[in-house]
Design a protein around this motif. Structure first.
Motif, short mmCIF file in Angstrom:
data_model
loop_
_atom_site.label_atom_id
_atom_site.label_comp_id
_atom_site.label_asym_id
_atom_site.label_seq_id
_atom_site.Cartn_x
_atom_site.Cartn_y
_atom_site.Cartn_z
N ASP A 85 41.16 43.94 48.95
CA ASP A 85 42.61 43.85 48.73
C ASP A 85 43.06 42.40 48.57
N LYS A 86 42.29 41.64 47.78
CA LYS A 86 42.60 40.23 47.60
C LYS A 86 42.81 39.85 46.14
N LEU A 87 42.79 40.81 45.23
CA LEU A 87 42.96 40.50 43.82
C LEU A 87 44.46 40.49 43.49
N PHE A 88 44.93 39.37 42.94
CA PHE A 88 46.36 39.23 42.66
C PHE A 88 46.84 40.17 41.56
N ASP A 89 45.94 40.60 40.69
CA ASP A 89 46.33 41.42 39.55
C ASP A 89 46.36 42.91 39.87
N VAL A 90 45.97 43.30 41.05
CA VAL A 90 46.11 44.69 41.51
C VAL A 90 47.14 44.66 42.63
N PRO A 114 51.08 37.88 32.18
CA PRO A 114 49.73 38.45 31.95
C PRO A 114 48.85 38.26 33.19
N PRO A 115 47.76 39.04 33.27
CA PRO A 115 46.85 38.92 34.43
C PRO A 115 46.15 37.57 34.45
N ALA A 118 41.95 39.40 36.29
CA ALA A 118 41.38 40.66 35.83
C ALA A 118 41.71 40.92 34.37
N ARG A 119 41.18 42.02 33.86
CA ARG A 119 41.43 42.39 32.47
C ARG A 119 42.84 42.94 32.29
N ARG A 120 43.30 43.73 33.26
CA ARG A 120 44.65 44.32 33.20
C ARG A 120 45.27 44.28 34.58
N LYS A 121 46.60 44.17 34.59
CA LYS A 121 47.33 44.25 35.86
C LYS A 121 47.57 45.72 36.18
N VAL A 122 47.30 46.09 37.42
CA VAL A 122 47.47 47.48 37.88
C VAL A 122 48.49 47.49 39.01
N HIS A 149 49.00 44.90 28.83
CA HIS A 149 48.10 44.46 29.91
C HIS A 149 48.44 45.08 31.26
N VAL A 150 49.33 46.08 31.27
CA VAL A 150 49.81 46.66 32.53
C VAL A 150 49.46 48.14 32.60
N LEU A 151 49.06 48.58 33.77
CA LEU A 151 48.82 50.00 34.05
C LEU A 151 49.56 50.38 35.33
N PHE A 152 50.33 51.46 35.28
CA PHE A 152 51.05 51.96 36.44
C PHE A 152 50.32 53.20 36.98
N ILE A 153 50.07 53.22 38.29
CA ILE A 153 49.53 54.39 38.97
C ILE A 153 50.45 54.68 40.16
#
Length: 559
Positions: A85-90, A114-115, A118-122, A149-153
């Motif tokens: 849980d240390k990735l800024f883009d997730v 933009p991220p 990572a490849r995409r921001k989640v 570059h964005v994914l919503f979950i």
């Protein structure tokens, strides 16, 4: 290094480790392999079924250095950072505490960036149903057309609370409730990996307490590991969590089936003193009744873990109990199970349930008990003597002229009707009104317990033979207003009519103390009578102001 709880230590790190959600993991794998990744997903389902874990795995699959791939490596810097849980883009957002429009506006501003790693921001939005209506409206446009570059979950336990405009912009996946077998197998696997032993009784108790949630079951196991000395037994689980064993439920229900109220209440007192779980207590009763019902139908229970003696006892009981009785018992337990979580005094509700179950097992029908005895029962107990047979008269014989005036003036003798009941005494005079009122309350209690509780707090008296007055203390004003509602008042009027044999006028008032007579300017009475027919001229001649007063009799309380 600080201790890491078991549910965090063994959190699923790829789709293969998610238990019981193959319909979700297979679809997501195929979407990643075929390059059909949507811009927004909604994961819904009960708690502890893997929604947030699946969202994190999805973020790994998309951003893994060897990806996008349906099987993340979990060794590259990106996968390792997501695991820790240390990735800024997730970004994982708790919508319960970040639910306002300002939080969504801040999110919209950050989405444009933009991220960096990572490849995409989640963006993983947990408990998304907690967002306000304004926040949902602010999120709509971004959710419909987010940057590439964005994914919503989004994850939620209550998808029905989401606006249709949000649901239509997402691909929805419903996570199902886990079965007992799936949870039990995973618990045994964790114990084996940790080097602990656990018996089947303890596993069953953990599974029943988890109620379909894998996370809850692992948390319970974590506590038992700390409590035990390496070998987890059913006795440990019962002692630590106040759980109820199946043998105790069988003994308790045997007392109910035998109409032994004394033993049933003694066993329930032991459960209460030991701090047993009321919800699990009801659930085990329901499961036992279901198993008896299935045995009566010649079927085997889904998970037959009974000892031979217990199984023989249940089969004998299945042969003795009628099917309608078993169905009525299950209906009553289900009704109480649904409301017990909201009750302030659950013990009272459960004690009433025990009495009702004993009555049902003994064949006492609530509807028959609530229905007053037919009036002709007294006539059957004390039949009238049969009338003497009349003497035969000659056919076509004219009456003598001198007897015609006498026969014309004489009243015909009433013929006894064997079907008519003898005249009964007024219940208000035979035994007093207090006895009649108690009988009315008991009738209401058997039909509807919540409404009985509303009427039971009133002091009732009968000023005349056609009126009943219910007086409430000032602190019970809310109950008085509830009693005046049509469905409550109709039930009371019906019970009173059945008791007295005639329609009665019902009045409600607030008892302010002092004299029995309330001054006119303080009276707060409302009559509950049968609805007037439309042809009554008095109701039609009321002015508009008078009609409003009739409709809202307590409107002076607004001043």
């Amino acid at each position: 290094m600080p201790y890491l709880s078991l549910y965090r230590k063994y959190r699923s790190q790829n789709f293969d480790e998610i238990v019981g959600q193959e319909h979700v993991t297979t679809t997501l794998r195929n979407a990643i392999e075929r390059g059909r990744i949507a811009h927004a997903y909604l994961f819904s389902g009960p708690r502890g079924t893997g929604k947030t874990s699946a969202a994190r795995i999805m973020a790994k699959c998309i951003n893994c250095e060897s990806g996008p791939t349906p099987t993340p490596c979990n060794t590259c810097p990106v996968c390792t950072a997501i695991t820790k849980d240390k990735l800024f883009d997730v970004i994982e957002i708790d919508a319960a505490s970040n639910r306002g429009i300002d939080d969504v506006r801040d999110l919209k501003e950050k989405v444009r960036v933009p991220p960096s790693q990572a490849r995409r921001k989640v963006y993983i939005i947990d408990e998304v149903h907690m967002l306000t209506r304004e926040a949902f409206n602010a999120l709509l446009k971004t959710l419909e057309e987010p940057p590439g570059h964005v994914l919503f979950i989004m994850a939620t336990t209550e998808p029905q609370k989401l606006p249709p405009t949000i649901l239509s912009r997402c691909q929805r996946f419903d996570f199902r409730r886990l079965t007992d077998a799936e949870i039990a197998g995973h618990i045994r696997s964790l114990c084996s990996r940790e080097g602990y032993s656990i018996d089947d009784g303890a596993t069953d108790l953990i599974v029943k307490s988890a109620d379909g949630s894998m996370r809850d079951s692992i948390s319970i196991l974590d506590q038992l590991v700390s409590f035990s000395d390496g070998a987890i037994t059913a006795a440990d689980a019962t002692l630590m969590f106040g759980l109820v064993e199946k043998s105790e439920i069988i003994t308790f229900m045997e007392a109910v089936f035998s109409a032994d109220a004394q033993q049933a209440f003694e066993l329930f007192q032991k459960f209460f003193d030991a701090g047993k779980s009321f919800s699990l207590f009801l659930r085990l009763i329901m499961e036992l009744l279901r198993d008896i019902y299935l045995m009566r139908q010649g079927l085997n229970p889904p998970r037959d873990s009974y000892a031979d003696a217990e199984r023989d006892t249940l089969r004998a009981r299945a042969r003795a109990l009628p099917r309608p009785t078993l169905v009525a018992l299950m209906d009553e337990v289900a009704r109480v199970e649904d409301r017990i979580r909201w009750e302030v005094y659950p013990r009272i509700i459960l004690e009433i349930l025990i009495i009702k179950m004993i009555d049902l097992a003994a064949g006492v029908d609530d509807a028959d008990a609530a229905r007053p005895a037919p009036a002709k029962s007294k006539a059957a107990a004390k039949p009238r003597p049969a009338p003497a047979a009349p003497e035969p008269e000659p056919a076509n014989q004219p009456a003598p002229p001198d007897q015609e005036p006498a026969q014309a003036n004489a009243e015909p003798a009433p013929e006894p009707d064997p079907e008519d009941p003898p005249e009964e005494k007024d219940p208000a005079q035979d035994g007093g009104f207090d006895a009649a009122w108690k009988s009315i309350l008991q009738s209401i209690r058997k039909k509807n317990l919540p409404r009985y509780l509303v009427f039971a707090d009133a002091a009732a008296h009968m000023p005349d033979e056609n009126t009943i007055v219910l007086s409430y203390a000032p602190e019970n004003r809310f109950k008085k207003e509830s009693a005046q509602e049509k469905n409550y008042a109709d039930l009371l009027r019906q019970a009173a009519s059945e008791k007295f044999g005639r329609e009665l006028r019902i009045l409600f008032r607030i008892d302010r103390g002092g004299d029995d007579e309330t001054p006119p300017h303080e009276a707060e009475e409302r009559a509950v009578e049968p609805e007037p027919q439309p042809e009554e001229p008095e109701a039609q001649n009321l002015s508009l102001f008078e009609q409003i007063n009739e409709t809202f009799p307590n409107n002076k309380e607004l001043s």
